[in-house]
Design an enzyme around this catalytic site. Structure first.
Site, PDB file in Angstrom:
ATOM      1  N   ASP A 246       2.701  -5.130   0.975  1.00  0.00           N
ATOM      2  CA  ASP A 246       2.733  -4.265   2.185  1.00  0.00           C
ATOM      3  C   ASP A 246       2.133  -4.961   3.401  1.00  0.00           C
ATOM      4  OD1 ASP A 246       0.081  -3.902   1.238  1.00  0.00           O
ATOM      5  OD2 ASP A 246       0.101  -1.703   1.480  1.00  0.00           O
TER       6      ASP A 246
ATOM      7  N   ASP B 223      -0.122   3.017   0.687  1.00  0.00           N
ATOM      8  CA  ASP B 223      -0.686   4.194   0.014  1.00  0.00           C
ATOM      9  C   ASP B 223      -0.544   5.443   0.870  1.00  0.00           C
ATOM     10  OD1 ASP B 223      -1.402   2.221  -1.729  1.00  0.00           O
ATOM     11  OD2 ASP B 223      -3.513   2.229  -1.189  1.00  0.00           O
TER      12      ASP B 223
ATOM     13  N   ALA C  95      -9.413   4.012  -9.488  1.00  0.00           N
ATOM     14  CA  ALA C  95      -8.468   3.731 -10.567  1.00  0.00           C
ATOM     15  C   ALA C  95      -7.195   3.074 -10.060  1.00  0.00           C
ATOM     16  CB  ALA C  95      -8.130   5.025 -11.307  1.00  0.00           C
ATOM     17  N   GLY C  96      -7.140   2.756  -8.766  1.00  0.00           N
ATOM     18  CA  GLY C  96      -5.915   2.163  -8.225  1.00  0.00           C
ATOM     19  C   GLY C  96      -4.826   3.202  -8.012  1.00  0.00           C
TER      20      GLY C  96
ATOM     21  N   SER D 249      -8.201   7.342  -2.031  1.00  0.00           N
ATOM     22  CA  SER D 249      -8.557   7.278  -0.608  1.00  0.00           C
ATOM     23  C   SER D 249      -7.410   7.774   0.267  1.00  0.00           C
ATOM     24  CB  SER D 249      -8.990   5.867  -0.215  1.00  0.00           C
ATOM     25  OG  SER D 249      -8.026   4.927  -0.591  1.00  0.00           O
TER      26      SER D 249
END
Ligand code: GLA
Length: 396
Positions: free
Chosen positions: A38, A186, A137-138, A142
Site C-alpha cells: 500500500d 486498513d 493481532a494484525g 487501530s
C-alpha cells in the site's frame, strides 16, 4: 448488538452520567493478499471482518469545547480542549504521542477531521470506546477505532466527508498523531467493507473495486490463526522495510515501487545491494500476485487462489523477512492439514495468519495448529473463522 456495544454504552454512562447520542461501529480487516504494497502505491485485496470497534459518543451541552475519551482498555479517560489538539499533534517522527497511545487514535481523528473539514462549529464531546477486534493481532484494531470515531464525529459535527475522505482522516491520525508510518489499506478496508466482498484497491488512485469472494459458496472457510505474538508498527521493522522500499524506488528512478515491473527485476538486481533487492522483489512480485488473485477469483473462483496465498507467504518469509517462527508454524501446519492456501496477514513481526480451508475441515485444521503450537512451546493460538462483513454502521 454485541458485548462491545453494551460495554461502550455502559462506559459512556459511567464517565458522563448520561446516555450517548448514538453508537457507531467500524470493523477490523483481514488482508487476503497484497502486503506492504500500500505505501508503495500498489495493489491490495483486503476485506472487513465481523469483529468491530464501537464508539458511544455524545455532544456536550456546555460550549467549553472539550473532548473526553475513555476506553475499556484503559484505566483513566483523557480529556483535552479541542483547540489544544493543534498543539498536541502532529507527533514528531519517531517520538511518542503527547497523550497515552490508545487515546492518540480517537483524538488524532478529531484533530485530522477538524483540519479536513475546515468549517465548524466543532462542539465538545464525550467518546467511550469498546472493541472485540483483537489488539496487536494484525487485524487492524487501530483502523476500527479510527473508523468508528470518524463516522461518529462526521455525523455529530455535520462535516459530511465521504468514506474515502474519512479513511484519509484515519490514516492521518495514525501517521501523524500515533506516529505509525502505515499506508492507507486498513482504513479503506474498514470504511468500504461489504458482506461477501473483498476490496481491490489501487493505493495510488484510491480507486476501489468490489470483488465477490464466494468463499462460502465454494464450500470453503477462512480461518484466522492469531499467534498472540503482539506487534507494533510505530517501531522498528515496519519503518525499516518502508525505508528500504523508498531506497529501492529511488535507485530505480521511479516515484514508487508500483512503477517497477517483474521484467525490471534483473536491472534492479544489478543496481542495488542484495537486501534492498530482496525487499524490492517482494513488493514487485506481491503487486503481481494481487492482480493475479483478482483475475483468478473472477475466472475460476476462491478454490483456485491457494497457490498465490502460499507464494505470498514465502515471499514475506524469505525476501521481506517479516514473518515469525509462530506464523511459519501456523502456515506450514495448516497446509499440511489440508488447507488450500495460507499466509500471514497484516504488517508482520507477529499477529495473525489466514488459511483457506474446506468448511468441514475447520476443526481438524484448528486442532492440528493448536497441537503444533503446544509441541513447539508457543502460547496457545486464538483460532476463529471470518466472513467478509459490512463497513461502518450507526447501530443506535
Ligand atoms: C499494516 C499497515 C498497512 C499495511 C500493512 C502491510 O497493517 O497499517 O498500511 O502496510 O501493515 O500490508
Amino acid at each position: 448488538m454485541t458485548a462491545a456495544h453494551d460495554d461502550a454504552r455502559a462506559l459512556f454512562t459511567d464517565l458522563t452520567g448520561r446516555e450517548p447520542d448514538g453508537l457507531w461501529s467500524a470493523p477490523g480487516r483481514v488482508n487476503l493478499i497484497g502486503e506492504h504494497t500500500d505505501y508503495n502505491d500498489g495493489f491490495v485485496l483486503p476485506f472487513a471482518i465481523p469483529q468491530r470497534t464501537v464508539a458511544a459518543v455524545g455532544l456536550r451541552d456546555d460550549d467549553r469545547g472539550r473532548v473526553l475519551v475513555g476506553s475499556t482498555f484503559a484505566e483513566e479517560p483523557v480529556e483535552v480542549d479541542l483547540d489544544e489538539l493543534d498543539e498536541l499533534f502532529p507527533t514528531a517522527p519517531g517520538a511518542h504521542p503527547a497523550v497515552p497511545e490508545w487515546a492518540a487514535y480517537p483524538l488524532g481523528v478529531a484533530w485530522a477531521l477538524r483540519q479536513a473539514a475546515a468549517e465548524g462549529p466543532f462542539r465538545g464531546l464525550d467518546i467511550a470506546i469498546a472493541s472485540d477486534v483483537p489488539v496487536g493481532a494484525g487485524l487492524s484494531s487501530s483502523a476500527a477505532i479510527e473508523g468508528a470515531t470518524a463516522s461518529a464525529l462526521n455525523e455529530l459535527w455535520g462535516t459530511g466527508l465521504d468514506a474515502t475522505a474519512l479513511a484519509r482522516v484515519g490514516r492521518r491520525a495514525e501517521n501523524e498523531a500515533v506516529g505509525a508510518p502505515t499506508g492507507i489499506m486498513d482504513q479503506m478496508a474498514s470504511m468500504l467493507g461489504q458482506p461477501d466482498t473483498a476490496i481491490f484497491l489501487d493505493c495510488r488512485s484510491l480507486e476501489a473495486q468490489p470483488v465477490p469472494l464466494g468463499v462460502a459458496e465454494a464450500g470453503l472457510a477462512i480461518l484466522v490463526i492469531d499467534t498472540r505474538v503482539k506487534h507494533a508498527h510505530s517501531t522498528g521493522g515496519y519503518r525499516e522495510r518502508r525505508a528500504s522500499c523508498e531506497l529501492g524506488a529511488s535507485l530505480m528512478g521511479v516515484p514508487a515501487l508500483r512503477d517497477v515491473s517483474i521484467a525490471d527485476l534483473s536491472r534492479a538486481e544489478e543496481l542495488m545491494d542484495d537486501l534492498t533487492f530482496r525487499r524490492v522483489r517482494h513488493i514487485v512480485t506481491e503487486n503481481q500476485r494481487v492482480l493475479d488473485t483478482v483475475r483468478v477469483l473472477r475466472e475460476r473462483g476462491a478454490r483456485a487462489i491457494g497457490d498465490l496465498l502460499v507464494a505470498s507467504h514465502t515471499s514475506m518469509r524469505d525476501d521481506f523477512e517479516i514473518s515469525t517462527v509462530e506464523l511459519d508454524t501456523a502456515v506450514d501446519t495448516a497446509l499440511a492439514a489440508g488447507a488450500l492456501g495460507a499466509r500471514m496477514t497484516g504488517g508482520g513481526f507477529g499477529g495473525a495468519a489466514i488459511a483457506l480451508i474446506e468448511q468441514d475441515a475447520v476443526d481438524a485444521v484448528s486442532d492440528a495448529v493448536t497441537a503444533a503450537f503446544a509441541g513447539s512451546g508457543f502460547d496457545a493460538p486464538h483460532l476463529f473463522t471470518v466472513t467478509p462483513s459490512a463497513g461502518p454502521l450507526r447501530d443506535a
